[in-house]
Design a protein around this motif. Structure first.
Motif, PDB file in Angstrom:
ATOM      1  N   LEU A 145      10.094  10.193   7.752  1.00 51.64           N
ATOM      2  CA  LEU A 145       9.070   9.156   7.907  1.00 51.64           C
ATOM      3  C   LEU A 145       9.165   8.433   6.693  1.00 51.64           C
ATOM      4  N   PRO A 146       9.183   8.829   5.423  1.00 47.02           N
ATOM      5  CA  PRO A 146       9.100   7.781   4.352  1.00 47.02           C
ATOM      6  C   PRO A 146      10.098   6.550   4.396  1.00 47.02           C
ATOM      7  N   ALA A 147      11.543   7.080   4.864  1.00 47.48           N
ATOM      8  CA  ALA A 147      12.463   6.021   4.904  1.00 47.48           C
ATOM      9  C   ALA A 147      12.251   5.132   6.183  1.00 47.48           C
ATOM     10  N   ILE A 148      11.576   5.610   7.167  1.00 43.33           N
ATOM     11  CA  ILE A 148      11.625   4.764   8.522  1.00 43.33           C
ATOM     12  C   ILE A 148      10.417   3.794   8.099  1.00 43.33           C
ATOM     13  N   VAL A 149       9.365   4.062   7.284  1.00 46.30           N
ATOM     14  CA  VAL A 149       8.119   3.282   7.068  1.00 46.30           C
ATOM     15  C   VAL A 149       8.897   2.315   6.097  1.00 46.30           C
ATOM     16  N   ALA A 150       9.493   2.814   5.121  1.00 48.96           N
ATOM     17  CA  ALA A 150      10.083   1.454   4.429  1.00 48.96           C
ATOM     18  C   ALA A 150      11.095   0.455   5.132  1.00 48.96           C
ATOM     19  N   GLU A 151      11.745   0.996   5.947  1.00 47.08           N
ATOM     20  CA  GLU A 151      12.744  -0.026   6.682  1.00 47.08           C
ATOM     21  C   GLU A 151      11.910  -0.632   7.663  1.00 47.08           C
ATOM     22  N   PHE A 152      10.792  -0.521   8.290  1.00 45.03           N
ATOM     23  CA  PHE A 152       9.796  -1.132   8.951  1.00 45.03           C
ATOM     24  C   PHE A 152       9.328  -2.161   8.259  1.00 45.03           C
ATOM     25  N   GLY A 153       9.000  -2.088   7.011  1.00 49.66           N
ATOM     26  CA  GLY A 153       8.266  -3.001   6.380  1.00 49.66           C
ATOM     27  C   GLY A 153       6.778  -3.296   6.648  1.00 49.66           C
ATOM     28  N   PRO A 154       5.843  -2.344   6.606  1.00 49.75           N
ATOM     29  CA  PRO A 154       4.571  -2.770   7.208  1.00 49.75           C
ATOM     30  C   PRO A 154       3.921  -3.692   6.006  1.00 49.75           C
ATOM     31  N   GLY A 155       2.917  -4.749   6.792  1.00 44.36           N
ATOM     32  CA  GLY A 155       2.170  -5.627   5.858  1.00 44.36           C
ATOM     33  C   GLY A 155       1.118  -6.080   6.706  1.00 44.36           C
ATOM     34  N   PRO A 156       0.288  -7.080   6.388  1.00 39.50           N
ATOM     35  CA  PRO A 156      -0.389  -7.854   6.989  1.00 39.50           C
ATOM     36  C   PRO A 156       0.128  -8.449   8.292  1.00 39.50           C
ATOM     37  N   GLY A 157      -0.635  -8.015   9.419  1.00 44.46           N
ATOM     38  CA  GLY A 157      -0.157  -8.436  10.881  1.00 44.46           C
ATOM     39  C   GLY A 157       1.134  -7.674  11.186  1.00 44.46           C
ATOM     40  N   ARG A 158       1.545  -6.690  10.370  1.00 40.26           N
ATOM     41  CA  ARG A 158       2.716  -5.931  10.884  1.00 40.26           C
ATOM     42  C   ARG A 158       2.449  -4.430  10.548  1.00 40.26           C
TER      43      ARG A 158
END
Length: 268
Positions: A145-158
């Motif tokens: 999960l940590p690597a998947i989240v990093a790849e997704f790149g969450p942020g405002p609106g995402r």
């Protein structure tokens, strides 16, 4: 025990009176007079009724005149009359939005652990998710999960919402979830060992989900304890087939999925 042989003579044309018509309401227990199959009504349309016996086996029978026995008496099953029409509701209990095309997918996503989780979320919340333009993907476990989240790149609106099995204090899952804490990432979970347990036992006509001893694969242990002669994939189809609305699921799952949908659809 029935008095005499109910099939003796021309049982479809009794000598006196008329054969009563009985609405095939859910959970009504009847017997198919020809085959002897006995079960509870689980579905009915204008042409046929589906019965489920005490072993979970289902069979489809045509709604023929005088084709069933109710408490030993010959009856004709008919489709229940529709009730008063109100706003149509989706399987999740929300008011269904009629005539609206699915939105273009948002950048925000919901991730679940496996394909079974995804299938259950789609069955109950699929309408709501399409209206909101939310895509559900599955992780095949949370170890990465940590690597998947990093790849997704969450942020405002995402934003990213994650549903985790067996998220309880001190578990491996809780430690992994702590690594991805962020204002734009929400990890929630249910206490069940597997998503199967999120389906209420009453919906499957079993008394409870069995306890499986350590060292035995959980799904195989459940199947054996329930006496189901099925492979895990077949067992899952039976479980998913018993789910039609949110009322078939445990509240510990319902609340978490609703929380995720609110999180990823919240305006920044």
């Amino acid at each position: 025990m029935y008095e005499g042989d109910v099939l003796a003579g021309n049982w479809r044309r009794p000598g006196k009176g008329t054969i009563p018509k009985v609405p095939a309401e859910p959970d009504l227990v009847v017997e198919d007079a020809e085959s002897g199959f006995c079960g509870a009504v689980v579905a009915c349309d204008k042409e046929a009724v589906t019965l489920e016996d005490r072993f979970g086996r289902r069979r489809l029978f045509p709604l023929a005149p005088a084709a069933f026995l109710l408490e030993g008496k010959v009856v004709t099953l008919v489709r229940p009359a529709p009730g008063p029409r109100g706003p149509r509701r989706s399987a999740s209990g929300s008011i269904a939005v009629e005539g609206v095309r699915a939105k273009v997918a948002r950048e925000s996503r919901i991730y679940v652990e496996g394909v079974h989780d995804a299938a259950l979320v789609e069955k109950i919340w699929g309408h709501d998710l399409r209206v909101e333009g939310v895509v559900v993907e599955y992780l095949e476990g949370v170890d990465d999960l940590p690597a998947i989240v990093a790849e997704f790149g969450p942020g405002p609106g995402r934003r990213l919402g994650v549903l985790v099995d067996h998220l309880v204090p001190g578990s491996k899952e809780s430690r992994i979830a702590a690594q991805v804490a962020s204002p734009d990432v929400l990890v929630v979970g249910h206490p069940f060992v597997d998503i199967w347990q999120a389906v209420k036992p009453s919906s499957l006509r079993i008394p409870a989900w069995p306890d499986v001893p350590r060292g035995i694969p959980w799904k195989e242990g459940v199947i054996a304890a329930l006496g189901w002669r099925l492979e895990p994939a077949e067992a899952w189809r039976r479980i998913l087939g018993a789910v039609s609305t949110f009322a078939d699921l445990e509240p510990e799952l319902l609340g978490r999925v609703e929380e995720l949908i609110d999180f990823v659809t919240e305006e920044a």
